[in-house]
Design an enzyme around this catalytic site. Structure first.
Site, mmCIF file in Angstrom:
data_model
loop_
_atom_site.group_PDB
_atom_site.id
_atom_site.type_symbol
_atom_site.label_atom_id
_atom_site.label_comp_id
_atom_site.label_asym_id
_atom_site.label_seq_id
_atom_site.Cartn_x
_atom_site.Cartn_y
_atom_site.Cartn_z
ATOM 1 N N ARG A 7 0.853 -1.192 0.000
ATOM 2 C CA ARG A 7 0.000 0.000 0.000
ATOM 3 C C ARG A 7 0.888 1.241 0.000
ATOM 4 N NH1 ARG A 7 -3.706 -2.556 -1.709
ATOM 5 N NH2 ARG A 7 -5.760 -2.829 -0.759
ATOM 6 N N HIS A 56 -1.542 -0.164 -9.904
ATOM 7 C CA HIS A 56 -2.257 -1.074 -9.001
ATOM 8 C C HIS A 56 -2.740 -2.326 -9.748
ATOM 9 C CE1 HIS A 56 -4.607 -1.215 -4.982
ATOM 10 N NE2 HIS A 56 -4.442 -2.437 -5.442
HETATM 11 P P1 NDP Z 1 -2.058 -10.847 5.353
HETATM 12 O O1 NDP Z 1 -2.930 -10.230 6.383
HETATM 13 O O2 NDP Z 1 -2.198 -12.296 5.063
HETATM 14 O O3 NDP Z 1 -0.537 -10.597 5.739
HETATM 15 C C1 NDP Z 1 -0.078 -9.388 6.246
HETATM 16 C C2 NDP Z 1 1.351 -9.589 6.741
HETATM 17 O O4 NDP Z 1 1.834 -8.333 7.228
HETATM 18 C C3 NDP Z 1 1.416 -10.569 7.922
HETATM 19 O O5 NDP Z 1 2.586 -11.366 7.812
HETATM 20 C C4 NDP Z 1 1.531 -9.648 9.137
HETATM 21 O O6 NDP Z 1 2.209 -10.198 10.237
HETATM 22 C C5 NDP Z 1 2.350 -8.515 8.544
HETATM 23 N N1 NDP Z 1 2.194 -7.273 9.313
HETATM 24 C C6 NDP Z 1 1.077 -6.536 9.489
HETATM 25 N N2 NDP Z 1 1.336 -5.466 10.263
HETATM 26 C C7 NDP Z 1 2.649 -5.541 10.583
HETATM 27 C C8 NDP Z 1 3.521 -4.730 11.351
HETATM 28 N N3 NDP Z 1 3.102 -3.612 11.967
HETATM 29 N N4 NDP Z 1 4.814 -5.108 11.478
HETATM 30 C C9 NDP Z 1 5.244 -6.236 10.873
HETATM 31 N N5 NDP Z 1 4.485 -7.038 10.118
HETATM 32 C C10 NDP Z 1 3.200 -6.699 9.976
HETATM 33 O O7 NDP Z 1 -2.255 -9.991 4.031
HETATM 34 P P2 NDP Z 1 -2.004 -10.433 2.514
HETATM 35 O O8 NDP Z 1 -0.678 -11.081 2.431
HETATM 36 O O9 NDP Z 1 -3.179 -11.148 1.991
HETATM 37 O O10 NDP Z 1 -1.996 -8.994 1.807
HETATM 38 C C11 NDP Z 1 -1.052 -8.019 2.181
HETATM 39 C C12 NDP Z 1 -1.405 -6.691 1.554
HETATM 40 O O11 NDP Z 1 -1.125 -6.707 0.169
HETATM 41 C C13 NDP Z 1 -2.874 -6.294 1.607
HETATM 42 O O12 NDP Z 1 -3.232 -5.793 2.871
HETATM 43 C C14 NDP Z 1 -2.945 -5.227 0.549
HETATM 44 O O13 NDP Z 1 -2.610 -3.973 1.110
HETATM 45 C C15 NDP Z 1 -1.853 -5.637 -0.439
HETATM 46 N N6 NDP Z 1 -2.402 -6.083 -1.721
HETATM 47 C C16 NDP Z 1 -2.057 -5.406 -2.848
HETATM 48 C C17 NDP Z 1 -2.509 -5.810 -4.074
HETATM 49 C C18 NDP Z 1 -2.090 -5.108 -5.319
HETATM 50 O O14 NDP Z 1 -2.608 -5.398 -6.397
HETATM 51 N N7 NDP Z 1 -1.137 -4.204 -5.260
HETATM 52 C C19 NDP Z 1 -3.429 -6.952 -4.208
HETATM 53 C C20 NDP Z 1 -3.714 -7.600 -2.963
HETATM 54 C C21 NDP Z 1 -3.225 -7.176 -1.774
HETATM 55 P P3 NDP Z 1 1.578 -11.475 11.020
HETATM 56 O O15 NDP Z 1 1.601 -12.597 10.024
HETATM 57 O O16 NDP Z 1 2.491 -11.703 12.135
HETATM 58 O O17 NDP Z 1 0.184 -11.075 11.401
HETATM 59 C C1 OXD Z 2 -6.521 -5.799 -2.733
HETATM 60 C C2 OXD Z 2 -6.007 -4.981 -3.801
HETATM 61 O O1 OXD Z 2 -6.340 -5.421 -1.593
HETATM 62 O O2 OXD Z 2 -6.442 -5.158 -4.943
HETATM 63 O O3 OXD Z 2 -7.102 -6.866 -3.005
HETATM 64 O O4 OXD Z 2 -5.147 -4.127 -3.597
#
Ligand code: NDP
Ligand code: OXD
Length: 310
Positions: free
Chosen positions: A225, A273
């Site tokens: 993000r 995106h």
């Molecule tokens: P998940 O919730 O499965 O994973 C998030 C990860 O981030 C976890 O490992 C979590 O740790 C870690 N995390 C969260 N907060 C912190 C912090 N403060 N410090 C350290 N680690 C942290 O999400 P996804 O993998 O499914 O997706 C991740 C992000 O990707 C989405 O939230 C979205 O913003 C982005 N995205 C972008 C897309 C695009 O097209 N550009 C498409 C889809 C998603 P823990 O495992 O310990 O909880």
């Molecule tokens: C999502 C994205 O969060 O598209 O799924 O960014």
């Protein structure tokens, strides 16, 4: 009779309508799926895209869950009218897309492809890249998407260091947590990928100090993000040559404004995106499974922890 409201921009309806109807049939669910339901109190489930116009959930008094079509739920997670359980999207198509995007850009940096693909006329600048096993890639975020990317990159032979909120154990990946873990990762990795959610805890995570803590000449890839990065600090780090390049897929304002300095910066690649998109067929099966679970009293998958914000 179960009623599901599809609350997403009009353009998504034709594809999702067919995919959801198929998935409900396969799951043996009798669901009336509609873009509008006369009495909000009759709605059992809301299938929701965070870029939809619906922001007041209070009339949906009978709603058992809101199911996001997106993985990132930052636009909705703190909505005070949303008192129902919220599930985010974890979709096999989304995961495959993110793995392909991240792998593509990591390999591009690793192999130094821009040197050759952007050279006009083609030169003879032989810079033999190291093998993947001699390169460290850092991944911030080891969730559904980050861990899949980490596994794939480790499969290429890269030394992969991952960082997350809670300690992980992933075969072949060095898993770190906490501020010390992040400092270690940034000092080691030549390519750093951000796959974290937007939360108060990740806002401006990559600030001037953390960018300065990255290895000189490193590259940054952000499909997470826009809020993860302090934009001005990144521009400064690129301008002084501390970082070699950044590939950015997500931004604080989308579409990225025409006059934003990222657009014209020679060390920035902007993608609009497109890193990963929810795929209707696989996502519809996830939603059907979650409705089946809710209807039979089983715990739903991918519940958002409202206090953590993801
Ligand atoms: P998940 O919730 O499965 O994973 C998030 C990860 O981030 C976890 O490992 C979590 O740790 C870690 N995390 C969260 N907060 C912190 C912090 N403060 N410090 C350290 N680690 C942290 O999400 P996804 O993998 O499914 O997706 C991740 C992000 O990707 C989405 O939230 C979205 O913003 C982005 N995205 C972008 C897309 C695009 O097209 N550009 C498409 C889809 C998603 P823990 O495992 O310990 O909880
Ligand atoms: C999502 C994205 O969060 O598209 O799924 O960014």
């Amino acid at each position: 009779m179960i009623r599901a409201l599809f609350s997403a921009p009009e353009a998504a309806w034709p594809q999702y309508h067919a995919a959801l109807e198929r998935a409900f049939d396969e799951a043996g669910l009798k669901i009336v799926l509609s873009r509008a339901i006369a009495r909000p109190a009759d709605v059992d489930y809301i299938i929701y895209a965070p870029n939809d116009a619906l922001t007041d959930f209070s009339p949906y008094t009978g709603c058992k869950a809101v199911m996001s079509l997106w993985a990132g739920v930052e636009r909705i997670v703190a909505n005070p009218t949303l008192t129902q359980p919220l599930c985010r999207m974890v979709d096999e198509g989304l995961r495959a897309g993110m793995v392909e995007y991240v792998t593509g850009h990591v390999l591009r940096y690793h192999l130094g492809l821009d040197r050759y693909t952007c050279a006009t006329p083609p030169g003879w600048d032989r810079q033999v890249p190291p093998l993947a096993r001699d390169r460290t890639v850092g991944i911030l975020g080891l969730g559904a998407l980050g861990s899949a990317c980490a596994r794939t990159l480790a499969g290429f032979g890269f030394h992969v260091v991952g960082w997350s909120q809670t300690q992980k154990t992933l075969p072949g990946i060095t898993c770190l947590t906490g501020p010390g873990g992040l400092t270690h990762l940034l000092a080691e990795a030549e390519i750093v990928v951000l796959i974290l959610p937007a939360t108060p805890g990740t806002e401006n995570l990559m600030n001037a100090d953390r960018l300065a803590a990255m290895r000189p000449g490193a590259a940054l890839i952000n499909p997470g993000r826009g809020t993860l990065i302090d934009d001005d600090a990144l521009l400064a780090a690129l301008d002084r040559g501390h970082l070699a390049h950044a590939t950015l897929d997500v931004f604080r304002t989308e579409p990225l404004p025409e006059n934003h300095p990222f657009r014209a910066h020679p060390r920035v690649t902007v993608t609009p995106h497109i890193a990963a998109e929810t795929r209707p067929d696989s996502a519809a099966r996830v939603i059907a499974e979650n409705i089946r679970r809710a209807e039979t009293g089983e715990p739903m998958l991918y519940r958002v922890d409202r206090t953590r914000g993801y």
